[in-house]
Design a protein around this motif. Structure first.
Motif, short mmCIF file in Angstrom:
data_model
loop_
_atom_site.label_atom_id
_atom_site.label_comp_id
_atom_site.label_asym_id
_atom_site.label_seq_id
_atom_site.Cartn_x
_atom_site.Cartn_y
_atom_site.Cartn_z
N VAL A 1 0.36 -0.65 0.24
CA VAL A 1 -0.32 0.08 -0.06
C VAL A 1 1.26 1.11 -0.65
O VAL A 1 0.80 2.12 -0.98
CB VAL A 1 -0.69 0.14 1.42
CG1 VAL A 1 -1.22 1.22 1.26
CG2 VAL A 1 -2.30 -1.46 0.94
N PHE A 2 1.77 1.38 0.13
CA PHE A 2 3.18 2.50 0.76
C PHE A 2 3.75 2.67 -0.58
O PHE A 2 3.68 3.79 -0.93
CB PHE A 2 3.98 2.60 1.62
CG PHE A 2 4.63 3.18 2.13
CD1 PHE A 2 5.01 4.40 2.31
CD2 PHE A 2 6.17 2.91 1.30
CE1 PHE A 2 6.00 5.20 2.58
CE2 PHE A 2 7.21 4.28 1.50
CZ PHE A 2 7.27 5.23 2.05
N LEU A 3 4.16 1.73 -1.23
CA LEU A 3 4.44 1.74 -2.45
C LEU A 3 3.43 2.21 -3.92
O LEU A 3 3.57 3.13 -4.69
CB LEU A 3 5.44 0.57 -2.99
CG LEU A 3 6.33 -0.19 -2.39
CD1 LEU A 3 6.44 -1.23 -3.01
CD2 LEU A 3 7.09 1.11 -2.72
N LEU A 4 2.52 1.64 -3.28
CA LEU A 4 1.21 2.68 -4.38
C LEU A 4 1.02 4.00 -3.92
O LEU A 4 0.78 4.81 -5.01
CB LEU A 4 -0.79 2.03 -4.10
CG LEU A 4 -0.26 0.26 -5.27
CD1 LEU A 4 -1.66 -0.25 -4.44
CD2 LEU A 4 -0.25 0.84 -6.14
N LEU A 5 0.60 4.43 -2.58
CA LEU A 5 0.80 5.93 -2.36
C LEU A 5 1.77 6.70 -2.73
O LEU A 5 1.30 7.57 -3.46
CB LEU A 5 0.43 5.72 -1.03
CG LEU A 5 -0.81 5.09 0.02
CD1 LEU A 5 -0.91 5.18 0.96
CD2 LEU A 5 -2.21 5.75 -0.78
N VAL A 6 3.25 5.99 -2.25
CA VAL A 6 4.18 7.24 -2.78
C VAL A 6 3.97 7.18 -5.00
O VAL A 6 4.82 7.84 -5.58
CB VAL A 6 5.28 6.45 -3.12
CG1 VAL A 6 6.61 7.10 -2.86
CG2 VAL A 6 5.51 6.51 -1.30
N THR A 7 3.74 6.12 -5.51
CA THR A 7 3.74 6.49 -6.67
C THR A 7 2.80 7.39 -7.13
O THR A 7 3.22 7.56 -8.43
CB THR A 7 3.94 4.55 -7.35
OG1 THR A 7 4.58 3.98 -6.79
CG2 THR A 7 3.58 4.69 -8.74
N SER A 8 1.34 6.83 -6.81
CA SER A 8 0.84 7.53 -6.78
C SER A 8 1.06 8.82 -6.91
O SER A 8 0.61 10.04 -7.77
CB SER A 8 -1.14 7.14 -6.59
OG SER A 8 -0.83 7.41 -4.86
N GLU A 9 0.96 9.29 -5.81
CA GLU A 9 1.84 10.93 -5.40
C GLU A 9 2.52 11.81 -6.60
O GLU A 9 2.46 12.75 -6.75
CB GLU A 9 2.63 10.71 -4.22
CG GLU A 9 2.32 12.17 -3.27
CD GLU A 9 0.90 12.65 -2.76
OE1 GLU A 9 0.48 14.06 -3.07
OE2 GLU A 9 -0.30 12.07 -3.13
N LEU A 10 4.04 10.75 -6.92
CA LEU A 10 4.40 11.10 -7.88
C LEU A 10 3.68 11.01 -8.90
O LEU A 10 4.14 13.20 -9.52
CB LEU A 10 5.51 9.91 -7.64
CG LEU A 10 6.61 9.63 -6.74
CD1 LEU A 10 7.95 8.64 -7.19
CD2 LEU A 10 7.38 10.98 -6.66
#
Length: 362
Positions: A38-47
């Protein structure tokens, strides 16, 4: 279009393993219930939001208002979609790749549509006015992103499956390479005993049968240490018949390590090398010391024998055996596993360091 996606991913209308049901471990989408995923998804979407905000602005470097609104929208959509996929993961894993892909895309698009309507109602509260063109753009962007992400997940899953298959084949090949080395020597020992000591030869055949059984079980990547020690004792019993009092064995094994995981036929070749290089060439023989202990998070296995003679052919055979064992340890344990050998005074020592791990009961 969805048929084209099947061609795009290389997927067929069958589950990943060809059965009607597939375990969640074999599902190509990672477990979104885990915090890391979930953390990786959030970071990718924020980028992704940051890039859009930079492109969107007409003055300055970034449109912060646009960034804040879009970030809120994307994060809520990502979190709710991940939660829904997490809840349906076991059901999705039992579907074909195409059907699970369709359902995941439908979940994400429905989620984006719901939040788009909610955002449009909040930002444009005029009754009867809905900006369908803007919502359609969001749905199209979401569709493209989901397809790219699922494509990435699928390729990663295929790569991992191929890597595991290659690793299994490599381990089986490495294990097979060390089988003839000790089996043929044992057969020669038994042949020499049949005429003079048939009872002991019969006992040696039983020991050898256990060694054959262990060498043929190439499907076992890790076994309990107790089983490996039993094989070593059977091998030493055969060699004792051949060498007699010239072979002395000193065992020092710490208690509580019976279930330590170890690759099969790892310690036995080290003992065989100790006998072949350090005991057999010496008319007076010598002592092989086998010491096994635990310190901290590691288990240490040490085999000592008298310093071998400088024979290039024997030395090369020893290097090959050590290289095979080292390759198997690296393949199964990675960097924590270490194999070292050293000369000190008149003693040759080989030391294995294995991470503490319990083998499955078989």
């Amino acid at each position: 279009m969805w048929r084209d996606y099947s061609i795009l991913t290389g997927a067929k209308e069958t589950p990943l393993n060809g059965d009607k049901s597939v375990s969640s471990h074999d599902f190509f989408v990672p477990d979104l219930c885990r915090v890391r995923a979930v953390f990786l998804l959030l970071v990718t979407s924020e980028l992704f939001v940051l890039v859009l905000s930079i492109v969107q602005t007409e003055t300055g470097w970034i449109d912060w208002n646009y960034f804040g609104l879009l970030s809120l929208f994307v994060q809520w959509t990502t979190l709710t979609s991940a939660a829904l996929i997490c809840l349906l993961r076991s059901r999705l894993a039992r579907m074909t790749v195409t059907r699970s892909t369709l359902l995941i895309v439908a979940i994400v698009l429905a989620d984006v549509l719901a939040f788009s309507l909610f955002a449009d109602r909040v930002l444009h509260p005029e009754p009867g006015v809905t900006k369908w063109q803007g919502i359609a753009k969001k749905l199209l962007v979401a569709l493209l992103i989901v397809l790219m992400v699922l494509r990435y997940f699928y390729l990663q899953h295929q790569w991992q499956a191929q890597r595991e298959a290659e690793m299994g084949a490599r381990l089986a090949a490495l294990q097979a390479r060390i089988q003839p080395h000790f089996l043929f020597n044992s057969m020669n020992t038994i042949a020499s005993l049949i005429a003079t000591r048939p009872e002991q030869a019969e006992e040696a055949v039983l020991d050898l049968s256990e060694l054959f059984r262990a060498s043929l079980r190439t499907s076992d990547q890790l076994i309990p240490l107790a089983r490996e020690l039993e094989l070593c004792r059977r091998y030493l019993a055969i060699e004792s018949l051949r060498l007699g009092e010239r072979l002395q064995v000193d065992w020092v094994v710490s208690p509580g390590l019976e279930h330590q995981a170890i690759p099969p036929l790892t310690l036995q070749p080290l003992i065989e090398n100790a006998i072949y290089h350090g005991i057999q060439p010496r008319p007076e023989g010598g002592t092989v010391r086998i010491e096994i202990s635990a310190r901290g998070e590691f288990v240490y296995l040490m085999v000592q024998n008298p310093k071998p003679e400088q024979d290039q052919r024997r030395h090369r055979g020893n290097r090959i055996a050590l290289a095979n064992i080292q390759s198997r340890l690296q393949a199964l344990f990675g960097e924590p596993a270490v194999l070292k050998h050293s000369h000190q005074h008149e003693t040759y020592t080989v030391t294995l360091r294995l991470p503490r791990r319990k083998a499955s009961q078989q």
